[in-house]
Design a protein around this motif. Structure first.
Motif, PDB file in Angstrom:
ATOM      1  N   ARG A   1       0.846  -1.195   0.000  1.00 43.78           N
ATOM      2  CA  ARG A   1       0.000   0.000   0.000  1.00 43.78           C
ATOM      3  C   ARG A   1       0.883   1.248   0.000  1.00 43.78           C
ATOM      4  O   ARG A   1       1.723   1.427   0.891  1.00 43.78           O
ATOM      5  CB  ARG A   1      -0.906  -0.025   1.231  1.00 43.78           C
ATOM      6  CG  ARG A   1      -1.901   1.129   1.371  1.00 43.78           C
ATOM      7  CD  ARG A   1      -2.941   1.133   0.282  1.00 43.78           C
ATOM      8  NE  ARG A   1      -3.656  -0.119   0.144  1.00 43.78           N
ATOM      9  CZ  ARG A   1      -4.838  -0.361   0.718  1.00 43.78           C
ATOM     10  NH1 ARG A   1      -5.410   0.542   1.472  1.00 43.78           N
ATOM     11  NH2 ARG A   1      -5.443  -1.514   0.515  1.00 43.78           N
ATOM     12  N   ALA A   2       0.716   2.108  -0.989  1.00 44.39           N
ATOM     13  CA  ALA A   2       1.490   3.347  -1.062  1.00 44.39           C
ATOM     14  C   ALA A   2       0.814   4.463  -0.285  1.00 44.39           C
ATOM     15  O   ALA A   2       1.486   5.289   0.346  1.00 44.39           O
ATOM     16  CB  ALA A   2       1.686   3.773  -2.512  1.00 44.39           C
ATOM     17  N   SER A   3      -0.515   4.508  -0.313  1.00 46.86           N
ATOM     18  CA  SER A   3      -1.235   5.570   0.386  1.00 46.86           C
ATOM     19  C   SER A   3      -2.655   5.129   0.676  1.00 46.86           C
ATOM     20  O   SER A   3      -3.229   4.321  -0.049  1.00 46.86           O
ATOM     21  CB  SER A   3      -1.249   6.858  -0.448  1.00 46.86           C
ATOM     22  OG  SER A   3      -1.979   6.662  -1.654  1.00 46.86           O
ATOM     23  N   THR A   4      -3.200   5.667   1.768  1.00 52.21           N
ATOM     24  CA  THR A   4      -4.590   5.420   2.124  1.00 52.21           C
ATOM     25  C   THR A   4      -5.186   6.705   2.680  1.00 52.21           C
ATOM     26  O   THR A   4      -4.616   7.301   3.594  1.00 52.21           O
ATOM     27  CB  THR A   4      -4.735   4.320   3.198  1.00 52.21           C
ATOM     28  OG1 THR A   4      -4.105   3.121   2.751  1.00 52.21           O
ATOM     29  CG2 THR A   4      -6.211   4.035   3.487  1.00 52.21           C
ATOM     30  N   GLU A   5      -6.296   7.121   2.121  1.00 53.02           N
ATOM     31  CA  GLU A   5      -7.022   8.299   2.599  1.00 53.02           C
ATOM     32  C   GLU A   5      -8.345   7.818   3.190  1.00 53.02           C
ATOM     33  O   GLU A   5      -9.092   7.080   2.532  1.00 53.02           O
ATOM     34  CB  GLU A   5      -7.275   9.268   1.446  1.00 53.02           C
ATOM     35  CG  GLU A   5      -8.137  10.464   1.814  1.00 53.02           C
ATOM     36  CD  GLU A   5      -8.492  11.285   0.580  1.00 53.02           C
ATOM     37  OE1 GLU A   5      -7.621  12.049   0.131  1.00 53.02           O
ATOM     38  OE2 GLU A   5      -9.609  11.139   0.076  1.00 53.02           O
ATOM     39  N   ILE A   6      -8.644   8.216   4.433  1.00 50.88           N
ATOM     40  CA  ILE A   6      -9.871   7.782   5.111  1.00 50.88           C
ATOM     41  C   ILE A   6     -10.758   8.992   5.360  1.00 50.88           C
ATOM     42  O   ILE A   6     -10.307   9.998   5.910  1.00 50.88           O
ATOM     43  CB  ILE A   6      -9.551   7.090   6.445  1.00 50.88           C
ATOM     44  CG1 ILE A   6      -8.564   5.938   6.241  1.00 50.88           C
ATOM     45  CG2 ILE A   6     -10.832   6.573   7.105  1.00 50.88           C
ATOM     46  CD1 ILE A   6      -8.099   5.301   7.535  1.00 50.88           C
ATOM     47  N   THR A   7     -12.029   8.886   4.939  1.00 48.11           N
ATOM     48  CA  THR A   7     -12.978   9.987   5.093  1.00 48.11           C
ATOM     49  C   THR A   7     -14.292   9.457   5.645  1.00 48.11           C
ATOM     50  O   THR A   7     -14.768   8.407   5.212  1.00 48.11           O
ATOM     51  CB  THR A   7     -13.242  10.673   3.737  1.00 48.11           C
ATOM     52  OG1 THR A   7     -12.001  11.023   3.123  1.00 48.11           O
ATOM     53  CG2 THR A   7     -14.087  11.932   3.927  1.00 48.11           C
ATOM     54  N   ALA A   8     -14.866  10.173   6.603  1.00 50.11           N
ATOM     55  CA  ALA A   8     -16.180   9.807   7.144  1.00 50.11           C
ATOM     56  C   ALA A   8     -17.259  10.295   6.191  1.00 50.11           C
ATOM     57  O   ALA A   8     -17.237  11.444   5.742  1.00 50.11           O
ATOM     58  CB  ALA A   8     -16.376  10.417   8.527  1.00 50.11           C
ATOM     59  N   LYS A   9     -18.198   9.425   5.869  1.00 52.07           N
ATOM     60  CA  LYS A   9     -19.291   9.748   4.960  1.00 52.07           C
ATOM     61  C   LYS A   9     -20.609   9.242   5.540  1.00 52.07           C
ATOM     62  O   LYS A   9     -20.640   8.578   6.578  1.00 52.07           O
ATOM     63  CB  LYS A   9     -19.060   9.094   3.588  1.00 52.07           C
ATOM     64  CG  LYS A   9     -17.804   9.550   2.867  1.00 52.07           C
ATOM     65  CD  LYS A   9     -17.978  10.935   2.274  1.00 52.07           C
ATOM     66  CE  LYS A   9     -16.792  11.333   1.428  1.00 52.07           C
ATOM     67  NZ  LYS A   9     -16.975  12.670   0.819  1.00 52.07           N
ATOM     68  N   THR A  10     -21.698   9.553   4.866  1.00 54.14           N
ATOM     69  CA  THR A  10     -22.992   8.961   5.195  1.00 54.14           C
ATOM     70  C   THR A  10     -23.462   8.155   3.995  1.00 54.14           C
ATOM     71  O   THR A  10     -23.179   8.499   2.844  1.00 54.14           O
ATOM     72  CB  THR A  10     -24.039  10.030   5.549  1.00 54.14           C
ATOM     73  OG1 THR A  10     -24.147  10.969   4.469  1.00 54.14           O
ATOM     74  CG2 THR A  10     -23.651  10.771   6.818  1.00 54.14           C
ATOM     75  N   ALA A  11     -24.164   7.072   4.264  1.00 54.76           N
ATOM     76  CA  ALA A  11     -24.573   6.153   3.206  1.00 54.76           C
ATOM     77  C   ALA A  11     -25.695   6.735   2.360  1.00 54.76           C
ATOM     78  O   ALA A  11     -26.712   7.196   2.881  1.00 54.76           O
ATOM     79  CB  ALA A  11     -25.018   4.833   3.818  1.00 54.76           C
ATOM     80  N   THR A  12     -25.501   6.723   1.041  1.00 53.10           N
ATOM     81  CA  THR A  12     -26.570   7.076   0.109  1.00 53.10           C
ATOM     82  C   THR A  12     -27.600   5.947   0.125  1.00 53.10           C
ATOM     83  O   THR A  12     -27.315   4.840   0.593  1.00 53.10           O
ATOM     84  CB  THR A  12     -26.017   7.240  -1.300  1.00 53.10           C
ATOM     85  OG1 THR A  12     -25.484   5.966  -1.735  1.00 53.10           O
ATOM     86  CG2 THR A  12     -24.911   8.297  -1.350  1.00 53.10           C
ATOM     87  N   PRO A  13     -28.789   6.179  -0.395  1.00 52.71           N
ATOM     88  CA  PRO A  13     -29.779   5.096  -0.432  1.00 52.71           C
ATOM     89  C   PRO A  13     -29.278   3.842  -1.133  1.00 52.71           C
ATOM     90  O   PRO A  13     -29.522   2.717  -0.669  1.00 52.71           O
ATOM     91  CB  PRO A  13     -30.960   5.732  -1.172  1.00 52.71           C
ATOM     92  CG  PRO A  13     -30.863   7.187  -0.823  1.00 52.71           C
ATOM     93  CD  PRO A  13     -29.381   7.468  -0.804  1.00 52.71           C
TER      94      PRO A  13
END
Length: 238
Positions: free
Chosen positions: A176-188
């Protein structure tokens, strides 16, 4: 709580209690009367929250006995070598993958840049669901350079293991060269695929994997069900 219904906030609090280990697999939750008193709501509101937790697979009700925790959050390490089957087996879970899409098409601008390809170069796309003990925990979308791995799609149709498919194509190891983690909300749509309620918390990771020479070989986006997975980073990872 903003404009969210009260039962949604209660559901999130109970889910957070389970995720923190306050109630483990097989444990019975407090009674409806106790939970109603804790949150200061009537039983109708509380039952709506518990029903939603049951629909997500986190708890289940036993008639005359109460509501019990069914699913524990899966520890999922994000290190230099992220391997789905190994991660879940190490966590004591049964891994499985469900293929949703296998296709070869032209790379879009973002995919071409991530994989260091010319705009419009052919790429293989692998999309599917990752499951732990039969419960969906993540939706993944991975893109690979088609010219480098011409037989990748056939290998994945036989065995949906990226590691095995890449090894069959001559790449025994990658990191793994890079990992970006973002909090989201689930679409339908995402909620339906992961068996969540629309608006439920999800964690999106965007990652690039490389070979030993540093050449990008996979660009992946994954949406993890927030209440079912605990993403962890090892020392020196990020």
């Amino acid at each position: 709580m903003g404009r969210s219904p009260l039962w949604t906030a209660i559901r999130e609090q109970i889910a957070a209690d389970i995720a923190r280990g306050h109630y483990g697999p097989g444990d019975r939750l407090p009674t409806e009367a106790q939970l109603s008193e804790r949150f200061g709501v009537n039983r109708h509101t509380l039952r709506r929250a518990l029903a939603d937790l049951a629909a997500s697979g986190m708890v289940h009700a036993r008639r005359g006995a109460g509501v019990f925790v069914r699913h524990r959050p899966t520890a999922y390490p994000l290190g230099r070598r992220v391997r789905f089957h190994q991660n879940l087996m190490a966590a004591g879970r049964v891994p499985d993958r469900r293929i949703l899409l296998l296709e070869t098409r032209s790379a879009d601008t973002r995919e071409a840049a991530a994989l260091a390809l010319a705009p419009g170069a052919p790429v293989h796309v692998f999309e599917g669901l990752s499951l732990a003990d039969g419960v969906p925990i993540a939706l993944f979308h991975s893109v690979f350079p088609a010219a480098r791995f011409p037989g990748l799609m056939e290998h994945l149709r036989t065995n949906p293991s990226v590691t095995a498919a890449l090894a069959a194509e001559g790449l025994p190891d990658y990191t793994r060269a890079s990992t970006e983690i973002t909090a989201k909300t689930a679409t339908p749509t995402l909620a339906a695929q992961l068996q969540l309620q629309p608006g439920a918390a999800v964690l999106r990771t965007v990652a690039i994997n490389i070979d030993g020479a540093g050449q990008p070989i996979e660009y992946g986006r994954t949406w993890f069900a927030g209440e079912r997975v605990a993403l962890t980073l090892g020392a020196g990872e990020g």
